[in-house]
Scaffold this active site. Structure first.
Site, short mmCIF file in Angstrom:
data_model
loop_
_atom_site.label_atom_id
_atom_site.label_comp_id
_atom_site.label_asym_id
_atom_site.label_seq_id
_atom_site.Cartn_x
_atom_site.Cartn_y
_atom_site.Cartn_z
N LEU A 109 1.85 -13.79 -1.86
CA LEU A 109 1.99 -14.14 -3.29
C LEU A 109 1.22 -15.39 -3.69
O LEU A 109 1.68 -16.19 -4.50
CB LEU A 109 3.48 -14.28 -3.66
CG LEU A 109 4.27 -12.95 -3.61
CD1 LEU A 109 5.77 -13.22 -3.75
CD2 LEU A 109 3.81 -12.00 -4.70
N GLY A 147 -1.97 1.30 -7.54
CA GLY A 147 -2.22 0.02 -6.88
C GLY A 147 -3.35 0.08 -5.88
O GLY A 147 -4.53 -0.06 -6.22
N ASN A 150 -0.20 -5.24 3.97
CA ASN A 150 -0.57 -6.54 3.44
C ASN A 150 0.56 -7.54 3.59
O ASN A 150 1.74 -7.20 3.55
CB ASN A 150 -0.99 -6.44 1.97
CG ASN A 150 0.16 -6.67 1.02
OD1 ASN A 150 0.56 -7.80 0.77
ND2 ASN A 150 0.73 -5.58 0.50
N CYS A 208 9.36 -8.41 -2.66
CA CYS A 208 8.20 -8.71 -1.82
C CYS A 208 8.66 -8.93 -0.39
O CYS A 208 9.53 -9.78 -0.13
CB CYS A 208 7.46 -9.96 -2.31
SG CYS A 208 6.08 -10.34 -1.22
N GLY A 221 1.91 -11.59 -9.08
CA GLY A 221 3.12 -12.39 -9.19
C GLY A 221 2.88 -13.86 -9.46
O GLY A 221 2.04 -14.49 -8.81
N GLY A 254 -0.20 2.61 -0.17
CA GLY A 254 -1.22 3.65 -0.04
C GLY A 254 -0.61 5.03 0.14
O GLY A 254 0.62 5.20 0.15
#
Lengths: 306, 262
Positions: free
Chosen positions: A73, A268, A69, A133, A46, A220
């Site tokens: 950013l 990811g 996490n 986010c 980002g 995940g």
């Protein structure tokens, strides 16, 4: 050899496998390890109007089957992204489509980042609007969990650029379908989902949260069934292309998203442990389609039998 | 150049206490690695854990392609690694990180190491054109590693234990302070160990107008610079004087004069 090519909002990709924002840096960090010319696209981390330091560490914590996490950013800001050789100038040399994830703390900032990228857009295939986010104090998920704000962000960014727009949706809503419809009506060409799920982990010995930010976003394999369900629901709601993501580690995982209705997939967290998984997923989709006698990957999109 | 290499475990033996040595056949990385760099290691049979574990490269034999690490069993990942049988394939990413710079032939180099931090500095001593003074510290004698191996390289080794079970009773930075104040030529200081020890090393050298190369240990995620997990504050030309940089890519070795200790 099945035909793996996909078209997202007029944008032709060689295959449906895309790196997810925040997990591939700005590309250069993985240049030695991943053959970019085998990927459908990469989505870079980002970018905001001003440089951003991100959150204090610890920023990630491994949990059973996933990763928490709260990076916050961290990024160099749009001007450095455009002009520093490690960012866009490098990305202009790679042989794959580049999607730039953007975010802001206000609607005006989202639009201004888009405007600046549009003005020097060589090498940028599309923008992905991050309204989801969970780890920043202002912006992010606040825009992605309010229909009015989500629509306004997308409309203002739409006015600021001619680039194809992807909007990344938050899973932290009751009805994903209405958010998908909302951003499409506001001008988004593609939707991507899901972003991470707000979550928390505690160290029982110190009794402190494992993240300095207290809460973070879960990614995940642990979140994959949630993501598949949301892609399936978004597919019922909108006709635009969908990039499905959340816990994909293998070709079988990717195929599950395609069957649920995704036209392409994001990979990811799996990259961190296994950068080689990207190419294995591409090859594995190909092999599976051959085994099924399916000539083109688009033939299985939304093919779940219910 | 970062590589992904499927190494083969050659031997995986307990050295003492909870400390293990793992030898791997990994010729590509073994030949490329510089002192202070690390390998990001996939633990076999740990599918519900989604990250690799970073380990400093302890030693290499470029002729045979051997690469060795030393690790301490501290959790599920390292416990599983300790149970890995010889012959098991283990995926490595490496060599990663910036590494130490070698001392010049006229330098007076010193290693300050705590616990298995002395593994990260071993290749530095091996490849140095001049023998090192090596100061190794640990809680007790059971935590002192590689004393014999450093001596075999021709290094002069002094040890400190907090419980006094071997060598100086106290912390290893006491030995560094003695050396710095001993009137010899100003040493070139390298350090690896717990962060509290590294902070003390940085304060000692900075207080005497010297610098040091310190290898920081922070929790990592991707290991290659992409995720921005392992950030550490360093002094920088910003309005408030600092910025976050990545331990895995911009480090793990930092100059004492750029570090920030809170």
């Amino acid at each position: 050899m099945a035909d793996l090519s996909v078209t997202l909002a007029g944008l032709a990709l060689r295959n449906p496998v895309i790196t997810a924002s925040g997990t591939f840096g700005y590309g250069a960090d993985y240049a030695d390890l991943v053959p970019f010319e085998r990927l459908g696209a990469i989505t870079v981390k980002g970018v905001s109007l001003a440089p951003c330091r991100g959150n204090p560490p610890p920023r990630t914590a491994e949990v059973f089957g996933g990763l928490l996490n709260a990076i916050g950013l961290q990024n160099p800001g749009v001007d450095k992204f455009l002009h520093d050789s490690r960012y866009l100038p490098f990305l202009r040399t790679v042989d794959t489509a580049v999607f730039v994830n953007i975010w802001g703390t206000s609607i005006e900032e989202y639009a201004e980042v888009a405007r600046r990228l549009d003005a020097e857009s060589e090498g940028i295939a599309a923008l992905e609007i991050n309204i989801s986010c969970p780890n920043i104090k202002h912006g992010g998920i606040a825009f992605g969990t309010d229909l009015g704000l989500a629509g306004r962000v997308v409309r203002e960014v739409r006015k600021a650029t001619r680039l194809p727009l992807i909007t990344k949706l938050s899973p932290n809503v009751t009805d994903i379908g209405e958010f998908a419809r909302c951003v499409v009506e506001a001008g988004s060409d593609v939707v991507s989902l899901i972003n991470t799920i707000p979550a928390m982990a505690i160290d029982i010995e110190t009794r402190r949260p494992k993240l300095a930010n207290v809460t973070g976003g879960l990614s995940g394999p642990a979140i994959k069934p949630v993501a598949v369900r949301m892609v399936y629901q978004a597919r019922q709601a909108v006709d635009v292309p969908i990039i499905g993501m959340g816990g994909i580690q293998s070709a079988a995982d990717a195929l599950e998203f395609l069957l649920a209705g995704a036209d392409a997939v994001g990979v990811g967290t799996a990259i961190f442990a296994d950068p080689g998984c990207l190419v294995r997923i591409v090859d594995g989709i190909d092999a599976c389609l051959d085994r099924w006698g399916v000539p083109h990957v688009r033939d299985i999109v939304g093919g779940v039998i219910v | 150049m970062k590589n992904e290499e499927t190494a083969r475990s050659l031997r995986n033996d307990r050295i003492q206490g909870d400390y293990y040595r793992l030898d791997l056949e990994a010729p590509v990385i073994a030949r490329a690695v510089r002192p202070g760099q690390f390998v990001h290691t996939q633990i076999p049979g740990l599918a519900h854990r989604v990250l690799r574990r970073p380990f400093s490269v302890f030693d290499t034999d470029p002729a045979t392609g051997r690469l060795s690490i030393i690790y301490k069993v501290v959790g599920e990942g390292t416990a599983r690694l300790a149970a890995t049988a010889p012959g098991t394939p283990i995926s490595l990413l490496g060599p990663l990180g910036n590494g130490f710079s070698l001392p010049s032939a006229d330098a007076f180099p010193v290693i300050v190491a705590g616990g298995f931090g002395c593994a990260a500095t071993f290749l530095l001593a091996r490849r140095s054109p001049v023998p090192f003074r090596v100061l190794i510290g640990g809680r007790s004698v059971a935590d002192l590693l590689l004393v014999r191996e450093y001596r075999e390289l021709g290094c002069t080794v002094r040890v400190a234990t907090e419980d006094g079970s071997r060598g100086h009773r106290g912390v290893v930075t006491d030995l560094l302070a003695q050396l710095l104040d001993g009137g010899g030529p100003p040493p070139r200081v390298y350090a690896c160990g717990p962060n509290a020890m590294l902070g003390a090393v940085c304060r000692l050298v900075s207080g005497r107008g010297l610098d040091a190369e310190v290898s920081l240990d922070h929790v990592m995620c991707c290991g290659v610079g992409a995720c921005y997990t392992c950030v550490v504050k360093v002094l920088a030309d910003t309005p408030d004087g600092w910025e976050y940089v990545r331990t895995c890519l911009d480090g793990p070795v930092f100059r004492a004069r750029e570090t920030v200790w809170e």
